[in-house]
Scaffold this motif. Sequence first.
Motif, PDB file in Angstrom:
ATOM      1  N   LEU A  39     -24.416   2.271  -2.708  1.00 27.81           N
ATOM      2  CA  LEU A  39     -23.991   3.013  -1.524  1.00 27.81           C
ATOM      3  C   LEU A  39     -22.512   2.751  -1.230  1.00 27.81           C
ATOM      4  O   LEU A  39     -21.740   3.686  -0.990  1.00 27.81           O
ATOM      5  N   LYS A  40     -22.106   1.499  -1.282  1.00 31.07           N
ATOM      6  CA  LYS A  40     -20.705   1.137  -1.057  1.00 31.07           C
ATOM      7  C   LYS A  40     -19.808   1.790  -2.119  1.00 31.07           C
ATOM      8  O   LYS A  40     -18.740   2.326  -1.808  1.00 31.07           O
ATOM      9  N   PHE A  41     -20.263   1.778  -3.362  1.00 33.16           N
ATOM     10  CA  PHE A  41     -19.511   2.385  -4.463  1.00 33.16           C
ATOM     11  C   PHE A  41     -19.323   3.887  -4.224  1.00 33.16           C
ATOM     12  O   PHE A  41     -18.221   4.416  -4.354  1.00 33.16           O
ATOM     13  N   ILE A  42     -20.401   4.587  -3.862  1.00 34.55           N
ATOM     14  CA  ILE A  42     -20.334   6.033  -3.636  1.00 34.55           C
ATOM     15  C   ILE A  42     -19.419   6.360  -2.461  1.00 34.55           C
ATOM     16  O   ILE A  42     -18.636   7.316  -2.507  1.00 34.55           O
ATOM     17  N   LYS A  43     -19.488   5.563  -1.395  1.00 37.33           N
ATOM     18  CA  LYS A  43     -18.610   5.793  -0.246  1.00 37.33           C
ATOM     19  C   LYS A  43     -17.141   5.614  -0.635  1.00 37.33           C
ATOM     20  O   LYS A  43     -16.287   6.418  -0.250  1.00 37.33           O
ATOM     21  N   ARG A  44     -16.846   4.581  -1.405  1.00 36.87           N
ATOM     22  CA  ARG A  44     -15.464   4.355  -1.849  1.00 36.87           C
ATOM     23  C   ARG A  44     -14.996   5.477  -2.764  1.00 36.87           C
ATOM     24  O   ARG A  44     -13.884   5.977  -2.647  1.00 36.87           O
ATOM     25  N   LEU A  45     -15.865   5.887  -3.671  1.00 39.65           N
ATOM     26  CA  LEU A  45     -15.531   6.968  -4.593  1.00 39.65           C
ATOM     27  C   LEU A  45     -15.268   8.266  -3.827  1.00 39.65           C
ATOM     28  O   LEU A  45     -14.304   8.982  -4.108  1.00 39.65           O
ATOM     29  N   GLY A  46     -16.097   8.555  -2.845  1.00 41.80           N
ATOM     30  CA  GLY A  46     -15.913   9.749  -2.016  1.00 41.80           C
ATOM     31  C   GLY A  46     -14.613   9.713  -1.248  1.00 41.80           C
ATOM     32  O   GLY A  46     -13.912  10.728  -1.132  1.00 41.80           O
ATOM     33  N   THR A  47     -14.269   8.542  -0.713  1.00 49.70           N
ATOM     34  CA  THR A  47     -13.023   8.394   0.039  1.00 49.70           C
ATOM     35  C   THR A  47     -11.809   8.600  -0.863  1.00 49.70           C
ATOM     36  O   THR A  47     -10.855   9.293  -0.497  1.00 49.70           O
ATOM     37  N   ILE A  48     -11.863   8.028  -2.047  1.00 48.52           N
ATOM     38  CA  ILE A  48     -10.752   8.186  -2.998  1.00 48.52           C
ATOM     39  C   ILE A  48     -10.597   9.652  -3.390  1.00 48.52           C
ATOM     40  O   ILE A  48      -9.482  10.194  -3.403  1.00 48.52           O
ATOM     41  N   LEU A  49     -11.702  10.323  -3.696  1.00 48.26           N
ATOM     42  CA  LEU A  49     -11.648  11.739  -4.053  1.00 48.26           C
ATOM     43  C   LEU A  49     -11.110  12.573  -2.898  1.00 48.26           C
ATOM     44  O   LEU A  49     -10.263  13.451  -3.090  1.00 48.26           O
ATOM     45  N   HIS A  50     -11.567  12.290  -1.690  1.00 47.42           N
ATOM     46  CA  HIS A  50     -11.094  12.979  -0.495  1.00 47.42           C
ATOM     47  C   HIS A  50      -9.571  12.852  -0.361  1.00 47.42           C
ATOM     48  O   HIS A  50      -8.867  13.845  -0.178  1.00 47.42           O
ATOM     49  N   ASN A  51      -9.068  11.628  -0.473  1.00 47.83           N
ATOM     50  CA  ASN A  51      -7.638  11.388  -0.291  1.00 47.83           C
ATOM     51  C   ASN A  51      -6.799  11.990  -1.413  1.00 47.83           C
ATOM     52  O   ASN A  51      -5.694  12.487  -1.170  1.00 47.83           O
ATOM     53  N   ARG A  52      -7.304  11.967  -2.615  1.00 46.80           N
ATOM     54  CA  ARG A  52      -6.542  12.568  -3.722  1.00 46.80           C
ATOM     55  C   ARG A  52      -6.517  14.086  -3.606  1.00 46.80           C
ATOM     56  O   ARG A  52      -5.519  14.720  -3.940  1.00 46.80           O
ATOM     57  N   THR A  53      -7.613  14.659  -3.131  1.00 48.86           N
ATOM     58  CA  THR A  53      -7.634  16.106  -2.888  1.00 48.86           C
ATOM     59  C   THR A  53      -6.623  16.458  -1.802  1.00 48.86           C
ATOM     60  O   THR A  53      -5.871  17.430  -1.923  1.00 48.86           O
ATOM     61  N   LEU A  54      -6.592  15.674  -0.745  1.00 44.59           N
ATOM     62  CA  LEU A  54      -5.637  15.880   0.339  1.00 44.59           C
ATOM     63  C   LEU A  54      -4.201  15.783  -0.178  1.00 44.59           C
ATOM     64  O   LEU A  54      -3.350  16.606   0.171  1.00 44.59           O
TER      65      LEU A  54
END
Length: 71
Positions: A39-54
């Motif tokens: 769960l922690k891994f997926i949340k971090r991965l999602g945050t990184i993807l979100h920020n790189r998309t931004l």
Amino acid sequence: MSNERAKQKLQNLIELRGEIAHRVESSSPVYKKDVEAYLKFIKRLGTILHNRTLALIYARTNTTPWRRYRH
């Protein structure tokens, strides 16, 4: 975490999910600490993807349509 390690961890999670979803059990026990780590891994991965998309949107349009997140 290296890119290769992240890809392997994501692949392991996908395989585990497939075992549970299609066989209704996994080949080995799944512990609460493992679920929490994924769960922690997926949340971090999602945050990184979100920020790189931004960052990509900002680079192309010079606007930020949403805020950046921290993990």
